[in-house]
Scaffold this active site. Structure first.
Site, PDB file in Angstrom:
ATOM      1  N   VAL A   1       0.823  -1.211   0.000  1.00  0.00           N
ATOM      2  CA  VAL A   1       0.000   0.000   0.000  1.00  0.00           C
ATOM      3  C   VAL A   1       0.856   1.259   0.000  1.00  0.00           C
ATOM      4  CG1 VAL A   1      -1.746   1.291   1.292  1.00  0.00           C
ATOM      5  CG2 VAL A   1      -1.883  -1.196   1.175  1.00  0.00           C
ATOM      6  N   GLU A   2       2.073   1.159   0.508  1.00  0.00           N
ATOM      7  CA  GLU A   2       2.928   2.344   0.622  1.00  0.00           C
ATOM      8  C   GLU A   2       3.849   2.493  -0.596  1.00  0.00           C
ATOM      9  OE1 GLU A   2       4.295   3.291   4.691  1.00  0.00           O
ATOM     10  OE2 GLU A   2       3.201   1.491   5.311  1.00  0.00           O
ATOM     11  N   MET A   3       5.078   1.986  -0.527  1.00  0.00           N
ATOM     12  CA  MET A   3       6.000   2.193  -1.642  1.00  0.00           C
ATOM     13  C   MET A   3       5.970   1.049  -2.657  1.00  0.00           C
ATOM     14  SD  MET A   3       8.896   3.957   0.777  1.00  0.00           S
ATOM     15  CE  MET A   3      10.016   4.683  -0.401  1.00  0.00           C
TER      16      MET A   3
END
Length: 323
Positions: free
Chosen positions: A136-138
């Site tokens: 979901v982030e990087m």
């Protein structure tokens, strides 16, 4: 008549001056409850200028994300006197999806006893590894994919051997995290609160000192204590009165029943810069956060005057370079 006039003037003057501040007593209480931030963070003893410089490059490099759109600095903004956060309820990741918790500040983060709201990382190095691989982030697919990508960048081919002299293969996922952590260990802030504790009676205003007195008298130090005014314990969200949240907090890590709704107590250093508040970003303002914490954590309904007084104190915890 003249005598009564003098008494009247004295009484009016006393009212205008308001409550008196006992500097020595407040300083003693503050030293005992809080103390000041050290000059260096734990673990920084062997950090070299080359390692820190590499870490700063990596912290700001969007190439650590799957589509070159996201860096550590995207959610933890330091430029422009920002407070190490993006001031959003939930941060967008590389592919546009929102995270499930409010991004905590990286300022002074190395002084915390654990990292993340749920404490799943023991230190800054372990923390730095997480977001890069988080889908979901990087969104990078693997440690190998990260290393392969960074190994193709000319500036890193030069910088890693300098930062990790003697290493045969300097560009590793562990070393990427170590470098980012070294940079983050430099993010120590200095505020007027510490100046007061260190002996400067003029560092804080009378209103700020009265706010500190209210903060301590109302019991905020039940959770927000120590050098960071927090960051050194877990507490149940809603320990006095229930707090509505679907997030189970530390339970997701330990699976222990007693850890349901337990979260790391955030530091209040620079708190005036880091809205919105709580793990769910549900408190938009500092005043709202103070009132809600008093209600849910202490079981108190503070009046507007006390809330405003505490907020005035909390603003004195802002880094002097960011005020």
């Amino acid at each position: 008549m003249k005598k009564y006039l003098i008494y009247f003037i004295a009484a009016v003057a006393a009212l205008q001056c308001g409550p008196k501040v006992d500097y020595a007593e407040l300083r003693t209480r503050a030293k005992s409850a809080f103390g000041t931030l050290p000059a260096k963070m734990p673990g920084s003893e062997k950090d070299t200028p080359e390692l820190i410089a590499l870490g700063k490059m990596l912290y700001n490099d969007r190439r650590l994300s799957i589509n070159d759109t996201q860096s550590c600095a995207s959610c933890h903004i330091l430029e422009g006197k920002k407070g190490g956060v993006d001031n959003t309820k939930f941060s967008p990741g590389a592919k546009g999806s929102l995270g499930g918790r409010n991004a905590p500040t990286t300022l002074n983060a190395g002084f915390h006893f654990v990292q993340f709201w749920d404490g799943r990382a023991a230190n800054l190095t372990e923390q730095a590894k997480g977001p890069v691989l988080n889908p979901v982030e990087m969104g990078m697919p693997s440690e190998k994919a990260v290393v392969d990508k960074i190994s193709q960048v000319a500036e890193y081919k030069e910088a890693f051997p300098k930062a990790f002299p003697g290493s045969k293969n300097a560009i590793t996922y562990q070393n990427i995290a170590e470098a980012i952590a070294a940079f983050e260990r430099t993010l120590i802030t200095r505020d007027r609160f510490d100046d007061f504790i260190n002996g400067d009676d003029k560092a804080m205003t009378k209103e700020e000192l009265l706010g500190m007195q209210t903060f301590m008298n109302q019991g905020c130090t039940t959770c927000h204590i120590g050098q960071l005014l927090g960051g050194n314990s877990y507490r149940k969200m809603g320990q006095a009165r229930p707090y509505e949240t679907k997030d189970l907090g530390r339970f997701d890590v330990t699976k222990k029943e007693e850890d349901k709704f337990m979260f790391k107590v955030p530091s209040l250093r620079n708190v005036a810069l880091t809205e919105p508040y709580f793990h769910d970003g549900s408190a938009a303002t500092l005043s709202e956060a103070v009132a809600k914490m008093a209600y849910h954590q202490l079981g108190k309904e503070l009046g507007e005057k006390d809330v405003a007084s505490i907020v005035t104190f909390l603003k004195a915890l802002t880094d002097k370079q960011r005020q």
